[in-house]
Motif scaffolding. Structure first.
Motif, short mmCIF file in Angstrom:
data_model
loop_
_atom_site.label_atom_id
_atom_site.label_comp_id
_atom_site.label_asym_id
_atom_site.label_seq_id
_atom_site.Cartn_x
_atom_site.Cartn_y
_atom_site.Cartn_z
N GLY A 1 0.84 -1.19 0.00
CA GLY A 1 0.00 0.00 0.00
C GLY A 1 0.87 1.23 0.00
N LEU A 2 0.34 2.34 -0.50
CA LEU A 2 1.10 3.59 -0.48
C LEU A 2 0.88 4.33 0.82
CD1 LEU A 2 0.79 5.12 -4.08
CD2 LEU A 2 2.80 4.15 -2.96
N THR A 3 -0.36 4.32 1.30
CA THR A 3 -0.68 5.02 2.55
C THR A 3 -0.09 4.27 3.74
OG1 THR A 3 -2.69 5.79 1.51
CG2 THR A 3 -2.58 5.99 3.91
N ARG A 4 -0.32 2.96 3.75
CA ARG A 4 0.27 2.10 4.78
C ARG A 4 0.72 0.81 4.11
NH1 ARG A 4 -4.30 3.65 7.05
NH2 ARG A 4 -5.27 1.69 6.47
N CYS A 5 1.98 0.43 4.33
CA CYS A 5 2.48 -0.84 3.80
C CYS A 5 2.97 -1.65 4.99
CB CYS A 5 3.63 -0.58 2.82
SG CYS A 5 4.33 -2.08 2.11
N GLY A 6 2.29 -2.77 5.26
CA GLY A 6 2.68 -3.61 6.40
C GLY A 6 3.80 -4.56 6.01
N VAL A 7 4.77 -4.74 6.92
CA VAL A 7 5.84 -5.72 6.70
C VAL A 7 5.99 -6.57 7.96
CG1 VAL A 7 7.14 -4.33 5.02
CG2 VAL A 7 7.62 -4.09 7.47
N GLY A 8 6.24 -7.85 7.77
CA GLY A 8 6.44 -8.74 8.91
C GLY A 8 7.39 -9.86 8.53
N VAL A 9 8.37 -10.11 9.39
CA VAL A 9 9.34 -11.18 9.13
C VAL A 9 9.12 -12.29 10.16
CG1 VAL A 9 11.79 -11.79 8.96
CG2 VAL A 9 11.02 -9.50 8.28
N VAL A 10 8.93 -13.52 9.65
CA VAL A 10 8.66 -14.66 10.53
C VAL A 10 9.62 -15.79 10.17
CG1 VAL A 10 6.94 -16.38 11.26
CG2 VAL A 10 6.22 -14.02 10.76
N ASP A 11 10.18 -16.43 11.20
CA ASP A 11 10.99 -17.64 11.03
C ASP A 11 10.15 -18.85 11.38
OD1 ASP A 11 13.26 -16.31 10.33
OD2 ASP A 11 14.29 -16.57 12.26
N GLY A 12 10.28 -19.93 10.62
CA GLY A 12 9.56 -21.14 11.01
C GLY A 12 9.54 -22.19 9.93
N THR A 13 9.09 -23.37 10.31
CA THR A 13 8.82 -24.45 9.36
C THR A 13 7.52 -25.10 9.79
OG1 THR A 13 10.17 -25.89 10.73
CG2 THR A 13 11.20 -25.02 8.74
N VAL A 14 6.93 -25.86 8.87
CA VAL A 14 5.65 -26.53 9.17
C VAL A 14 5.82 -27.44 10.38
CG1 VAL A 14 3.87 -28.05 8.24
CG2 VAL A 14 5.04 -26.46 6.72
N GLY A 15 4.87 -27.34 11.31
CA GLY A 15 4.87 -28.24 12.46
C GLY A 15 5.74 -27.81 13.62
N ARG A 16 6.40 -26.65 13.48
CA ARG A 16 7.23 -26.13 14.58
C ARG A 16 6.71 -24.76 14.97
NH1 ARG A 16 12.38 -28.38 14.77
NH2 ARG A 16 12.54 -27.23 16.73
N PRO A 17 6.99 -24.34 16.22
CA PRO A 17 6.54 -22.99 16.62
C PRO A 17 7.18 -21.91 15.74
CG PRO A 17 7.29 -24.26 18.52
CD PRO A 17 7.70 -25.04 17.30
N LEU A 18 6.42 -20.87 15.51
CA LEU A 18 6.87 -19.76 14.66
C LEU A 18 7.50 -18.67 15.52
CD1 LEU A 18 3.48 -19.57 12.75
CD2 LEU A 18 5.62 -20.42 11.76
N THR A 19 8.42 -17.91 14.93
CA THR A 19 9.05 -16.81 15.67
C THR A 19 8.95 -15.52 14.87
OG1 THR A 19 10.68 -18.39 16.46
CG2 THR A 19 11.17 -16.06 16.83
N MET A 20 8.44 -14.47 15.53
CA MET A 20 8.41 -13.17 14.86
C MET A 20 9.78 -12.52 14.98
SD MET A 20 6.02 -9.82 15.41
CE MET A 20 6.96 -9.09 16.76
N VAL A 21 10.33 -12.08 13.84
CA VAL A 21 11.64 -11.44 13.82
C VAL A 21 11.48 -9.92 13.76
CG1 VAL A 21 13.79 -11.24 12.50
CG2 VAL A 21 12.64 -13.47 12.69
N HIS A 22 10.45 -9.47 13.03
CA HIS A 22 10.29 -8.03 12.82
C HIS A 22 8.86 -7.75 12.39
CE1 HIS A 22 11.03 -3.96 11.39
NE2 HIS A 22 10.59 -4.29 10.19
N VAL A 23 8.35 -6.60 12.78
CA VAL A 23 7.05 -6.16 12.27
C VAL A 23 7.08 -4.64 12.14
CG1 VAL A 23 5.93 -5.96 14.55
CG2 VAL A 23 4.53 -6.38 12.50
N GLY A 24 6.41 -4.12 11.14
CA GLY A 24 6.40 -2.66 10.97
C GLY A 24 5.39 -2.23 9.94
N VAL A 25 5.19 -0.92 9.89
CA VAL A 25 4.30 -0.33 8.88
C VAL A 25 5.00 0.89 8.31
CG1 VAL A 25 2.11 0.84 8.46
CG2 VAL A 25 2.18 -1.14 9.95
N TYR A 26 5.07 0.95 6.99
CA TYR A 26 5.63 2.13 6.35
C TYR A 26 4.52 2.99 5.81
CZ TYR A 26 9.71 -0.68 6.86
OH TYR A 26 10.70 -1.45 7.42
N ARG A 27 4.57 4.27 6.10
CA ARG A 27 3.57 5.21 5.62
C ARG A 27 4.25 6.20 4.71
NH1 ARG A 27 -0.59 4.86 9.79
NH2 ARG A 27 0.29 3.64 11.50
N THR A 28 3.56 6.60 3.64
CA THR A 28 4.09 7.69 2.82
C THR A 28 3.00 8.74 2.73
OG1 THR A 28 3.36 6.82 0.67
CG2 THR A 28 5.53 6.09 1.46
#
Lengths: 178, 178
Positions: free
Chosen positions: B9-36
């Motif tokens: 999105g131009l107004t808000r662009c969401g970004v999220g980085v997740v580590d994981g594989t199927v069947g294992r717990p997931l880990t959030m590495v980064h989350v953010g929103v860029y606005r222009t």
């Protein structure tokens, strides 16, 4: 003024560089069409397009980049790729600090042929004549990109003079109430 | 597998980085929103977005970039900007040789909540739970980007195993007729 016109697309992206000012003969500096293979994924097609446009910008150093305005109501099957290709063209210009102007297809047709509903053959014919070319630029995307550049030189020229006049009027001290 | 999810999105662009594989717990590495800013021209908004996503790619080095698939029939007034923003995200990934995968909003919702018609609150709730976060990611674009990354890990994981199995089967010599 040197204008790089871009008729955006993933399958074919027309580019044309024209030098000129209002009321003077125009000169074609460059014309071309970039194609990206349909079997390549969109991300890599956009990347190839970026590299091609970047090279044109570095080589020809346009003062302005004129891009055809994409409408969402037309050609639903290809509009996403066209919108993304136009975004890449705009992005490359912005990265180099070059102003970007959008013109609609009917503005371009009206500028070059006098009619907003001219067909592709008429646009190509007028572009060939206005740029005093010995043969018509092909394919139509190449002629459209040149037409965009011509449209910007003519319309942008008038608009720029208006903007300058407004700016000059604003800069003049006035005695009116605050 | 590390996935960078992008809700374009131009107004808000969401970004999220997740580590994981199927069947294992997931880990959030980064989350953010860029606005222009809406008063900036589109070309410069796209350029700012490119710089922000480029930084994320260089910092987090994702294995895959998952981008929400944009449909032309929705939100005609903003679809062009969204399509262009998604094009920029795809372009940045391709430039770094990172594979790009698109997922539709209903695929993302179905992956994360079990229903392709879940609302934003349900998606946010499940993302918070799956990533074991102490508070819900905000705004919704940030949660959507994380949901995209999770969707890709789960769907992409299954798809990758299938592709590997097909490739292995093809590589096995057969005795059938040519």
């Amino acid at each position: 003024m040197r204008v790089l016109g871009i008729d955006p697309g993933l399958t074919r992206c027309g580019v044309g560089v024209v030098d000129g000012t209002v009321g003077r003969p125009l000169t074609m500096v460059h014309v071309g069409v970039y194609r990206t293979p349909a079997d390549l994924d969109t991300a890599r097609r956009l990347h190839r397009l970026e590299q091609a446009i970047e090279e044109d910008v570095l080589l020809h150093r346009p003062d302005v980049v004129a891009v055809e305005r994409v409408f969402s109501q037309h050609n639903v099957s290809t509009v996403m790729g066209t919108a993304q290709a136009s975004g890449v063209a705009m992005l490359v210009a912005a990265r180099h600090g070059i102003p970007v102007h959008l013109h609609t297809p009917s503005e371009v047709k009206a500028s070059v042929t006098g009619s907003g509903r001219a067909d592709k053959a008429q646009v190509t014919q007028m572009v060939t004549r206005l740029l005093r070319l010995t043969e018509a630029p092909k394919p139509a995307d190449a002629a459209d990109a040149l037409a965009l550049a011509i449209c910007h030189i003519w319309r942008g020229g008038a608009k720029n003079r208006l903007e300058l006049a407004v700016a000059a009027a604003r800069a003049t001290p006035t005695r009116g109430p605050r």
